[in-house]
Motif scaffolding. Sequence first.
Motif, PDB file in Angstrom:
ATOM      1  N   GLN A   1      27.544  28.262  -6.058  1.00 28.35           N
ATOM      2  CA  GLN A   1      28.002  26.878  -5.934  1.00 28.35           C
ATOM      3  C   GLN A   1      27.685  26.312  -4.559  1.00 28.35           C
ATOM      4  N   LEU A   2      27.479  24.984  -4.523  1.00 30.99           N
ATOM      5  CA  LEU A   2      27.286  24.301  -3.242  1.00 30.99           C
ATOM      6  C   LEU A   2      28.655  24.016  -2.643  1.00 30.99           C
ATOM      7  N   VAL A   3      28.865  24.459  -1.400  1.00 32.23           N
ATOM      8  CA  VAL A   3      30.155  24.291  -0.727  1.00 32.23           C
ATOM      9  C   VAL A   3      30.118  23.111   0.238  1.00 32.23           C
ATOM     10  N   LYS A   4      29.002  22.949   0.944  1.00 33.22           N
ATOM     11  CA  LYS A   4      28.912  21.924   1.988  1.00 33.22           C
ATOM     12  C   LYS A   4      27.445  21.610   2.252  1.00 33.22           C
ATOM     13  N   ASP A   5      27.162  20.352   2.582  1.00 35.40           N
ATOM     14  CA  ASP A   5      25.798  20.016   2.995  1.00 35.40           C
ATOM     15  C   ASP A   5      25.830  18.832   3.952  1.00 35.40           C
ATOM     16  N   GLY A   6      24.734  18.634   4.668  1.00 36.94           N
ATOM     17  CA  GLY A   6      24.666  17.520   5.612  1.00 36.94           C
ATOM     18  C   GLY A   6      23.366  17.526   6.383  1.00 36.94           C
ATOM     19  N   PHE A   7      23.106  16.419   7.072  1.00 29.35           N
ATOM     20  CA  PHE A   7      21.892  16.303   7.885  1.00 29.35           C
ATOM     21  C   PHE A   7      22.166  16.827   9.292  1.00 29.35           C
ATOM     22  N   LEU A   8      21.353  17.785   9.745  1.00 25.20           N
ATOM     23  CA  LEU A   8      21.487  18.350  11.088  1.00 25.20           C
ATOM     24  C   LEU A   8      20.133  18.292  11.789  1.00 25.20           C
ATOM     25  N   VAL A   9      20.176  18.267  13.119  1.00 26.32           N
ATOM     26  CA  VAL A   9      18.940  18.284  13.911  1.00 26.32           C
ATOM     27  C   VAL A   9      18.640  19.730  14.288  1.00 26.32           C
ATOM     28  N   GLU A  10      17.488  20.227  13.846  1.00 28.60           N
ATOM     29  CA  GLU A  10      17.068  21.595  14.187  1.00 28.60           C
ATOM     30  C   GLU A  10      16.027  21.536  15.296  1.00 28.60           C
ATOM     31  N   VAL A  11      16.146  22.478  16.246  1.00 25.41           N
ATOM     32  CA  VAL A  11      15.113  22.601  17.280  1.00 25.41           C
ATOM     33  C   VAL A  11      14.129  23.665  16.808  1.00 25.41           C
ATOM     34  N   SER A  12      12.923  23.225  16.485  1.00 30.39           N
ATOM     35  CA  SER A  12      11.894  24.122  15.976  1.00 30.39           C
ATOM     36  C   SER A  12      10.658  24.001  16.855  1.00 30.39           C
ATOM     37  N   GLU A  13      10.303  25.119  17.503  1.00 31.37           N
ATOM     38  CA  GLU A  13       9.170  25.153  18.435  1.00 31.37           C
ATOM     39  C   GLU A  13       9.311  24.072  19.519  1.00 31.37           C
TER      40      GLU A  13
END
Length: 819
Positions: free
Chosen positions: A259-271
């Motif tokens: 089941q999906l518990v939580k979701d949202g838009f986050l800023v990831e630091v990639s390279e």
Amino acid sequence: MEEGEEEVLGLLDKVLEDEDVFEYEVDADMVLPCTRTEFKGDTEKGLEMKKLVLSGFLASEEIYINQLDALLLPMRPLKATATTSKPVLTVEQIETIFYKIQDIYEIHKEFYDALFPNIQQWDDKVTVGHLFQKLASQLGIYKAFLDNYKMAVETVEKCSQSNSQFQMISENVKVKGPKDSKDCTTIVTMEALLYKPIDRVTRSTLVLHDLLKHTPKEHPDFALLQDALRISQNFLSSINEEIDPRRTAVTTPKGEVRQLVKDGFLVEVSEGTRKLRHVFLFTDLLLCAKMKKTAVGRNQQYECKWYIPLADLTFQTLDDSDSCTHVQTLPEHEIEEMKIKISVIKSEIQKEKKSQKGQSRNVDRLRKKMNEQESCLLLHSPTIPFRIHNRNGKSYLFLLSSDYERSEWRESIQKLQKKDLQSCVLSSLELQVLTSSCFKLRTVHNIPVTTNKDDEESSGLYGFLHVIVHSATGFKESANLYCTLEVDSFGYFVSKAKTRVFRDTTEPHWNEEFEIELEGSQCLRILCYEKCYDKSKLNKDDNEIVDKIMGKGQVQLDPQTVQSKNWHVDVIEMNGIKVEFSMKFTSRDLSLKRTPSKKQSGVFGVKISVVTKRERSKVPYIVRQCIEEVEKRGIDEVGIYRISGVATDIQALKAAFDTNTKDILVMLSDMDINAIAGTLKLYFRELPEPLLTDRLYPAFMEGIALSDPAAKENCMMHLLRSLPDPNLITFLTLLEHLKRVAEKEPVNKMSLHNLATVFGPTLLRPSESESNKPHITLASDIWSHDVMAQVQVLLYYLQHPPISFAELKRNTLYFSTDV
């Protein structure tokens, strides 16, 4: 049978035999069949219909509360038997069956109790929108209930088959009817009652539709009901998608439904680069995805960037990592510039819409421009690191705008990790199926930018929120406690104030008042921390908060409640802790309104020329002393002049300066530095006219708009020379002080642009006749062309080489236009 167990089982029998408990079945939300033509006047008709809709809903709400109460009635004795040698159900089974019922009951009981007197004393001024908005904002409880619903019904069925006593209870639940009902008992099953909350959300949404139909657009309720309907519809659409039988559920390695518990838009630091990701937390894994680019007309899809099984996920601190990831950051003045640009574009869109010549093409162009700015701001504003690590592989870094979000994600993951989780490896097909399901499963549908919101959604509050943090209760052990206050701004949250640390207590009494600037804000958050004084635990990362969060909560800034002249007292409940606070709101126009003072003494609200003449000084004593104290011990303080000081301390200093108290220097040396900075800002704000004067305001606006550098220089210096001497000398003194503060920007994070943003609108402000012009009547216009220009004027002088009073007066410039 042990002593006491007979009494507990007797309680269960009483539940079965109680004849005072019964159900009253009606089509609860059916609206009475009245047509609009039956009432005189459109508004009168609408309000009469609105009352009828509300009355019908209130009656159904009473029935629903009684149904929930009936479910809770057997729960208490069942819990009591669970700890005996002959339990009817185990604690785990009870928690599964009655999961969140108590919370739902309390939410609706509070709603009913607040709505009832409004219907009883109905007139055209009654407002109920804030009650429905609050009800809608608590739908997260229903999400948790729905996620557990299938398991709850299955548990009832299994327990009924294995335990005859429970079977009798579950098949013979009796529900109270309305107070004025003469009907007696109607028996209902527990399974039927467990379905009631699912049915209720749909019915509540239909009622909101009806209420909106019969609420005039100009009525205070309209925007609030619209917001409640939007939240409810979004919730329903996500739920309907989840229970769609055509969708296939994905199973975990243990054979349970994922089941999906939580979701949202986050800023990831990639390279080293910031990327916007949509992160999905499932019951057994965390999945990071990005939206795929698809052809026009095709359904949008997600692409999985990576996933971590929760069994392998750990939280990483900076000290655990081999090297610090370089994070791309924008200078703070660029962040502020983006905010101002967004506000200017918002203002232009409003003007285009109001103009009869306004073309939708122009509005579309402006919307696109605003979306670019807002997306950029959303990407570059977060700074608080949230690090996660895969025991069998890589580490990942997200940046969040608030410790509130970081705490929520961490708590949600840790709660799931308490279960017996197994590591898993998804095949490419399984991963594809899971990622494809994300689009329908998501509960957070849109990136939080204006272009993703309805035009008629509330634009939030612009101005100043006054908050008094009174006290807190509910702590089990003594601790060193403090609170921070956050408000939303441009799609993310900003920390605005912090109470002092109340040491070694279970009942802190802060009683501290703060003035918080709002920029389209809709929500206030309060976070309660335990202060860490153990230096060995300090983290090297500037943004990493090592103090422990004891509780956190938020409250919607309801314009109807907040904009009252009186203080509004409220309580936020957080993890068993209650924080009591009061708040009231002042619009920016009112807070910066200049009122000529009738005072013969004192310094606040008195003309600067009167004060300097009385003191026989060139610069008011209050300005000199505050500047000296800030430079002595506040120049290294993070956010100096931006972080709000405690209002009671500021008022104490104001009174001391006004009465010329002998102990003023002692007070200054003991006072929190943010209060001293706040006192200086308050002095300039309360001047009967701005420091740069009403008369010269239009000329400053024209001068800063000049394109030719030489002409601009000529004009801006001429305007300074045109100021009265006390104003000019004070302005130059403040200017040099702010430059010295900005020299410490690497430490205090206050750039010249930040300081110009704080002081510009205070030192330079249109006169009453200017501010009453229609071009600045919109709330969002407050941060439009005028404010942008005010900031630019002060920034121009801050970036200018040192300006000497004597040299300025001595030099003859060739600019001769009348001012």
